[in-house]
Design a protein around this motif. Structure first.
Motif, PDB file in Angstrom:
ATOM      1  N   PRO A 104       0.829  -1.217   0.000  1.00  0.00           N
ATOM      2  CA  PRO A 104       0.000   0.000   0.000  1.00  0.00           C
ATOM      3  C   PRO A 104       0.856   1.257   0.000  1.00  0.00           C
ATOM      4  O   PRO A 104       2.041   1.235   0.366  1.00  0.00           O
ATOM      5  N   ILE A 142     -11.413  -0.525   7.011  1.00  0.00           N
ATOM      6  CA  ILE A 142     -10.631   0.630   6.563  1.00  0.00           C
ATOM      7  C   ILE A 142      -9.266   0.189   6.047  1.00  0.00           C
ATOM      8  O   ILE A 142      -8.762   0.709   5.043  1.00  0.00           O
ATOM      9  N   ARG A 178      -9.690  -1.182   2.599  1.00  0.00           N
ATOM     10  CA  ARG A 178      -9.883  -0.108   1.628  1.00  0.00           C
ATOM     11  C   ARG A 178      -8.584   0.636   1.333  1.00  0.00           C
ATOM     12  O   ARG A 178      -8.441   1.238   0.269  1.00  0.00           O
ATOM     13  N   SER A 179      -7.661   0.613   2.272  1.00  0.00           N
ATOM     14  CA  SER A 179      -6.383   1.310   2.081  1.00  0.00           C
ATOM     15  C   SER A 179      -5.406   0.503   1.237  1.00  0.00           C
ATOM     16  O   SER A 179      -4.387   1.041   0.796  1.00  0.00           O
ATOM     17  N   SER A 184      -2.135   7.814   7.129  1.00  0.00           N
ATOM     18  CA  SER A 184      -3.485   8.257   7.507  1.00  0.00           C
ATOM     19  C   SER A 184      -4.152   7.224   8.404  1.00  0.00           C
ATOM     20  O   SER A 184      -4.806   7.575   9.399  1.00  0.00           O
ATOM     21  N   LEU A 185      -3.979   5.950   8.078  1.00  0.00           N
ATOM     22  CA  LEU A 185      -4.529   4.891   8.915  1.00  0.00           C
ATOM     23  C   LEU A 185      -3.873   4.899  10.288  1.00  0.00           C
ATOM     24  O   LEU A 185      -4.533   4.682  11.312  1.00  0.00           O
ATOM     25  N   ALA A 239      -1.291   6.509   2.534  1.00  0.00           N
ATOM     26  CA  ALA A 239      -2.514   5.868   3.024  1.00  0.00           C
ATOM     27  C   ALA A 239      -2.276   5.196   4.366  1.00  0.00           C
ATOM     28  O   ALA A 239      -3.138   5.223   5.259  1.00  0.00           O
ATOM     29  N   MET A 240      -1.111   4.597   4.531  1.00  0.00           N
ATOM     30  CA  MET A 240      -0.794   3.937   5.789  1.00  0.00           C
ATOM     31  C   MET A 240      -0.576   4.950   6.915  1.00  0.00           C
ATOM     32  O   MET A 240      -0.934   4.696   8.066  1.00  0.00           O
TER      33      MET A 240
END
Length: 748
Positions: A491, A541, A544-545, A498-499, A495-496
């Protein structure tokens, strides 16, 4: 005559700071008096949008810079659209095109659009979305290339004119049906209320209906089988095999003959069994396990579909065109004719079948020590279901399973646990997310939608298939570097991150290295979430990431499985990549490492695209069935929890049913809510109410819109209708060139 809107824009752009009269503009454009009214209405639309200024004596001047964007338009179920810019180097976001600004454009058309000024409150500066979540708006001024020669829709009689009209399902465009265009013995009255395909003779415009003739009738609108045919048509998936394909399928042998045993290993005495769902009709994999002094031995036998579907045949071309079988609740559109998929290629019990087999050796810890691939003949000793196997695992009595097979199932469980433990140790991710369990009545309509239960028997066969696919990929890589691999890239770091910020609010965390996140770190996060109230939310989530898995000719590994090499091999009846992998393995077994014919790179791209379109068709029907199930539940109250939060509202999944609906931000009329993307939440600016992912809520079913595949919820005590009315009154009604309700409106 169609108004030359693009030419008008170009002339206005050349004005600079000068003004031009209507008469002069008509002369420059070489328009006659018949076009005067249309020109005025178009210019008035630009005045209303703030792009032009209407001056005294009928003169116009440019008020703001006129920007044009070229691209492909994608019409949504709601009738609006988005224009995807064709310039890859452009940093512009997609343009939002309202249904009134489409100019008769259809999804997939190449168009040129005029960028409209930002509406107040939509965004504060470039690249930031406002409270409505919209991007820049646009008005289509020219359609440069049409993407469709046919259109799908529903026929109905117009009350005033009596004409038969087909209304397209997405954009709502109307096409007058030519009287001479009906199928034999089908009258215009019989077509009223029927879903049909129309061949376009004249495309629609801003104020002009299209025209065409009917070439295919699907049936009455609302029929469950018609719903499936429509979903297939939208994605361009064939629904029937050609006569040539059917002839080839019927000519295939219905049983294994003596010549088929040549150069094949006889596995008929090995207790191979199939394990599938209760309603399965095609069985393409069988397994057997034996405990050995050094560890374990496992046989995986896969139907030798390639023996019957020869490369270059009409059967092969049809399978390649489909790419995969498409599964709907209660039905299936197979990749191969049923005479093959349910017949000679299916590993039915107690009959000989040709297979491509693997013999895998494992040590006491479940580590693979040897791989052997070969062609074989087998006989399935039992057709088992997941329910039977689970009962056997649970120690149930009275189950009609042979004692020796029941003993082997116990050994299978032991090996499967070792294999799962090994995958977990290396960092493989297991997203235990439920699937929809949709049950249909005799008419094909849903009467229950729940969550599919995933038992130990499901996990057992999954582990064996994962192991077989991984073993084949490793076996092929020892002999050649290119094949048809299943790859899954790591990924994006952003994005990671943000997670990472989101899960920190729940006192959970994981490390993101400079080179990207490691799968072991994400596995730690899943373990932290296990058993908590946020488990399902974090699983969802995180999923989705992740990037989407795809097929590739070069091996790049599989991040989600933490595998150095992975491929699809175990389902050649329903997946074309598996059939191609069989052919590669057979060539390598014959000592030939060359691959003639079509490039594997193009094949990987094609099969990925076919998988995607099948998934879209399946999702389309599942979403429709969910809407049909909820249609009679409007006004009822249910408990659920928030699964996703966006700038336009939040989604709620019900506890009682596996149904998800939207609570739109417009219905939250008790406060002004701001979207916080880092916390995945909507925050009230006055009362500080917070709606966050994972939060338990109670909702009322407000409305169900099957045509748009949408279910809308509202919080108890919120007056959704008055909220929508106030919102509309506050914003005001924008008038654009294509709005038929405002003919003759005075110019500003």
């Amino acid at each position: 005559m169609m108004l030359p809107t693009l030419k008008i824009i170009h002339e206005l752009r050349h004005l600079g700071g000068q003004s031009i009269s209507l008469k002069a503009l008509m002369q420059v454009l070489d328009l006659d008096a018949a076009d005067r009214r249309s020109l005025i209405r178009f210019l008035d639309a630009l005045v209303i949008e703030g792009l032009l200024r209407h001056m005294q004596r009928g003169r116009y001047t440019v008020r703001k810079k006129l920007q044009l964007v070229s691209g492909v338009v994608q019409v949504q179920l709601g009738g609006h659209a988005f224009l995807v810019p064709s310039d890859d180097k452009s940093d512009r976001d997609d343009l939002y095109i309202s249904s009134y600004c489409l100019l008769g454009a259809m999804s997939g058309d190449s168009v040129v659009a005029l960028v409209l000024p930002e509406q107040r409150g939509h965004r504060s500066r470039r690249g930031q979305r406002g409270r409505c979540g919209r991007c820049d708006r646009g008005l289509i001024v020219e359609i440069t290339q049409r993407a469709h020669a046919t259109v799908l829709g529903c026929c109905h009689r117009q009350h005033r004119s009596g004409s038969l009209v087909l209304q397209s399902e997405h954009s709502g465009l109307e096409f007058i049906v030519a009287q001479a265009g009906f199928e034999p013995d089908v009258s215009g009255d019989a077509l009223d209320g029927q879903v049909a395909v129309l061949a376009i003779d004249r495309y629609p415009g801003a104020q002009v209906s299209g025209q065409g003739h009917i070439i295919e009738v699907f049936g009455e609108a609302g029929d469950p089988q018609v719903d499936i045919r429509m979903a297939l048509y939208r994605q361009g998936i064939p629904t029937a095999f050609t006569p040539q394909v059917q002839r080839e399928a019927e000519q295939v042998a219905v049983a294994v003959c003596a010549d088929d045993y040549s150069a094949r290993v006889d596995l008929c005495e090995i207790p191979l069994v199939t394990i599938d769902g209760e309603d399965a009709r095609d069985f393409d994999d069988a397994v057997a396990v034996k405990k050995t002094p050094s560890g374990w031995k496992m046989w995986v036998a896969i139907a030798d579909v390639g023996h019957y579907v020869r490369s270059g045949s009409a059967l092969d071309a049809a399978a390649r065109e489909r790419g995969t079988s498409v599964y709907f609740p209660g039905s299936c559109v197979p990749m191969l004719p049923e005479v093959l998929s349910n017949g000679i290629c299916s590993l039915n019990p107690h009959v000989e079948r040709l297979v491509l087999a693997l013999e895998l050796d494992f040590d006491q810890a479940g580590q693979r020590t040897a791989i052997k691939a070969f062609s074989a003949v087998m006989r399935s000793h039992a057709r088992l279901t997941y329910e039977q196997v689970q009962q056997c695992i649970d120690g149930g009595v009275g189950i009609d399973i042979d004692t020796n097979i029941a003993e082997m199932l116990g050994q299978m469980c032991q090996l499967a646990k070792l294999l799962r433990s090994g995958r977990t140790t290396r960092g493989a991710l297991d997203f235990d997310l439920p699937e929809a369990d949709i049950r249909l009545n005799e008419e094909g309509l849903p009467y229950y939608i729940g969550r599919m239960v995933r038992t130990e028997s499901h996990r057992l066969i999954e582990e064996f298939m994962l192991c077989a696919n991984e073993a084949v990929a490793a076996w092929v890589l020892q002999r050649r570097q290119t094949a048809l691999f299943r790859v899954h890239d790591a990924p994006d770091t952003q994005a990671m991150q943000s997670l990472q910020q989101f899960v920190a609010t729940f006192d959970m965390g994981f490390n993101v290295a400079d080179g990207g996140v490691q799968s072991q770190e994400l596995l730690k996060l899943l373990r932290q979430a296990q058993g908590s109230a946020q488990e399902y939310t974090i699983n969802r989530i995180l999923l989705r990431s992740m990037k989407r898995a795809c097929y590739a000719a070069e091996n790049r590994g599989h991040f989600g499985l933490a595998s150095e090499a992975y491929c699809h091999f175990t389902s050649p009846i329903r997946r074309y990549p598996d059939l191609m992998q069989h052919r590669i393995v057979l060539k390598l077994l014959a000592g030939d490492d060359r691959w003639p014919g079509e490039s594997l790179v193009k094949l990987a791209e094609h099969t990925t695209a076919m998988e995607r379109r099948a998934m879209l068709a399946e999702r389309d029907v599942v979403d429709l069935r969910k809407c049909q199930f909820m249609a009679d539940k409007v006004g009822l109250r249910y408990s659920g929890y928030i699964t996703a939060v966006t700038a336009f509202g939040f989604f709620v999944e019900l506890n009682e049913f596996f149904i998800e609906g939207l609570v739109h931000v417009r219905t939250l009329n008790d406060d002004f809510y701001r979207y916080d993307p880092e916390q995945h939440s909507l925050i009230g600016q006055g009362r500080r109410n917070i709606f966050q992912v994972g939060m338990a809520v109670t909702v009322d079913v407000w409305q169900v819109r099957p045509d748009r595949r949408k279910i809308d919820f509202v919080l108890p005590g919120m007056d959704a209708k008055s909220s929508r009315l106030r919102s509309t009154q506050k914003r005001g009604k924008k008038v654009t060139w294509g709005d038929r309700k405002h003919k003759g409106r005075k110019r500003y």
